[in-house]
Write an enzyme that holds these catalytic residues in place. Structure first.
Site, PDB file in Angstrom:
ATOM      1  CG  HIS A  10      -1.994  -1.025   1.185  1.00  0.00           C
ATOM      2  ND1 HIS A  10      -2.845  -1.207   0.121  1.00  0.00           N
ATOM      3  CD2 HIS A  10      -2.322  -1.987   2.096  1.00  0.00           C
ATOM      4  CE1 HIS A  10      -3.660  -2.231   0.377  1.00  0.00           C
ATOM      5  NE2 HIS A  10      -3.358  -2.723   1.560  1.00  0.00           N
ATOM      6  CG  ASP A  67      -3.140  -8.532   0.658  1.00  0.00           C
ATOM      7  OD1 ASP A  67      -2.256  -8.744   1.505  1.00  0.00           O
ATOM      8  OD2 ASP A  67      -4.170  -7.852   0.900  1.00  0.00           O
ATOM      9  CG  ASP A 110      -5.351  -9.909   3.552  1.00  0.00           C
ATOM     10  OD1 ASP A 110      -5.188 -10.455   2.446  1.00  0.00           O
ATOM     11  OD2 ASP A 110      -5.042  -8.712   3.774  1.00  0.00           O
ATOM     12  CG  HIS A 136      -6.613  -5.152   1.926  1.00  0.00           C
ATOM     13  ND1 HIS A 136      -6.200  -6.152   2.784  1.00  0.00           N
ATOM     14  CD2 HIS A 136      -7.609  -4.484   2.552  1.00  0.00           C
ATOM     15  CE1 HIS A 136      -6.916  -6.081   3.906  1.00  0.00           C
ATOM     16  NE2 HIS A 136      -7.780  -5.082   3.789  1.00  0.00           N
TER      17      HIS A 136
HETATM   18 ZN   LIG Z   1      -4.415  -7.244   2.715  1.00  0.00          ZN
END
Ligand SMILES: [Zn+2]
Length: 388
Positions: free
Chosen positions: A131, A167, A256, A169
């Protein structure tokens, strides 16, 4: 060497606060499980080198590195928030520069091992901080180890890099840093930004300037389970690798998307991460001499999921079948530490979790989105025309 594991104990010093979800204890528990299962030889463990300032600047603005250094003294200063520092996601803590730069050094070490041919693949479980942006820390990520390592491979080895991110996200930091760069293709599978941080990663984000077509996003329905996730992964990864012909694949292995993860809504199991990693290794063997630089990423069920998921990823990177049963003494240690029962096999049993009552709808949504992704991106990549 088939696969290297980049590690030293200092990698576990990337810790914000006692209650912050990004808990490096998960890294130690993972390596411990890998060891107890006999899945690693001593000479596969390689200590990370340090990342220089110049290397950090391959992907980051000097102003961000300066701000992190200031914050690293534990000082909360005016303007820190402009760099994403001092937020709930990235609190200011003493030593944060060194800890974050060390993780960058570990991913650089993994990249060096693979590009020099010393190892076919390498895994840095502490990395995957996808990120962080060029001039802003975000989403638990101070520096973007992936982006630095990709730039380093481009610069030192003239490499065309395919970045794959499963992931839960969106891999936004990596995407934006390479958004106009055709020598890095970013491919992210994630829970749709309509439901989850960082709120981006839609099909229409296909790149800018020379990079148009080299940013690919597969946003998933919030209720996605293994079968549908794996189906869209298999429908995109081999075709994109074939069309792009990368020199190396960088794989962000956040776990996740698991049904027990407290931060996301996806409903997958540990076996999915093993199968997706295997597929990536297979296509790498076919198209880029097997080169895979793998990192960790998200994963916040630190006892029940992360050690099992990343042990399976490690075995897949080595091309071996991990045994399913987790040793009793390890389970006892975990139960004592977390005070709860933990699953006793690496792969979740097929009936371990109730199916989502939205399974059919989620699968249908994902199939439709997959069609849009293929129509949006494959013609740009292949020039084979819209009928592909
Ligand atoms: Zn994540």
């Amino acid at each position: 060497m088939q696969t290297a594991f980049v590690w030293d104990d200092a990698l576990a010093s990337y810790r914000f606060t006692a209650t912050h979800p990004m808990n490096p204890r998960r890294l130690q528990l993972t390596l411990e499980l890998i060891r107890r299962l006999g899945l690693i030889e001593a000479d596969q463990v390689v200590a990370p080198r340090r990342a220089s300032d110049d290397e950090l600047l391959l992907a980051h603005a000097p102003e961000l590195v300066d701000a992190v250094r200031r914050a690293s003294a534990g000082e909360v200063f005016p303007g820190a928030a402009r760099f994403g520092l001092g937020t709930d996601d990235v609190p200011i803590v003493e030593g944060m520069h060194d800890a974050a730069a060390h993780i960058v050094g570990a991913t650089l070490t993994a990249a060096e091992l693979v590009m020099s041919g010393r190892a076919k693949r390498a895994f840095n479980i502490s990395g995957g901080l996808h990120h962080a942006r060029r001039a802003e820390s975000a989403g638990f990520c101070v520096y973007n180890d992936l982006a630095v390592a990709i730039r380093w491979m481009q610069k030192q080895h003239g490499a065309r890099v395919l970045y794959i991110d499963y992931d839960a996200h969106h891999g936004d930091g990596v995407q934006w840093i390479f958004y106009d760069d055709p020598d890095a293709l970013t491919l992210s599978f994630h829970e749709s930004g309509a439901f989850l941080f960082p709120g981006t990663g839609f099909v229409e984000e296909t790149g800018a300037g020379d990079g148009v077509g080299y940013s690919v996003n597969m946003p998933l329905d919030a209720h996605t389970e293994d079968d549908s996730f794996e189906a869209v992964f298999r429908a995109l990864v081999p075709d994109i690798v074939k069309a792009y012909e990368p020199d190396v694949i960088v794989l962000q292995c956040g776990c996740d998307a698991h049904v027990l993860d407290p931060l996301t809504h996806l409903r997958c199991t540990t076996g999915l991460f093993e199968r997706m990693t295997r597929l990536v290794c297979d296509v790498a063997d076919e198209h880029c001499e097997g080169r895979v630089v793998a990192t960790g990423g998200g994963g916040y069920a630190i006892y029940k999921v992360v050690p099992r998921a990343w042990t399976l990823v490690w075995a897949a990177l080595n091309g071996i079948d991990a045994p399913d049963v987790i040793p009793d003494d390890y389970l006892r240690m975990l139960r004592l530490e977390c005070g709860e029962l933990v699953p006793s096999t690496l792969r979740d049993a097929p009936d371990a979790f109730l199916p989502s009552d939205r399974r059919a709808a989620a699968t249908e949504t994902n199939t439709r989105t997959l069609g849009s992704v293929r129509r949006a991106v494959l013609p740009l990549l292949t020039g084979w025309g819209l009928g592909f």
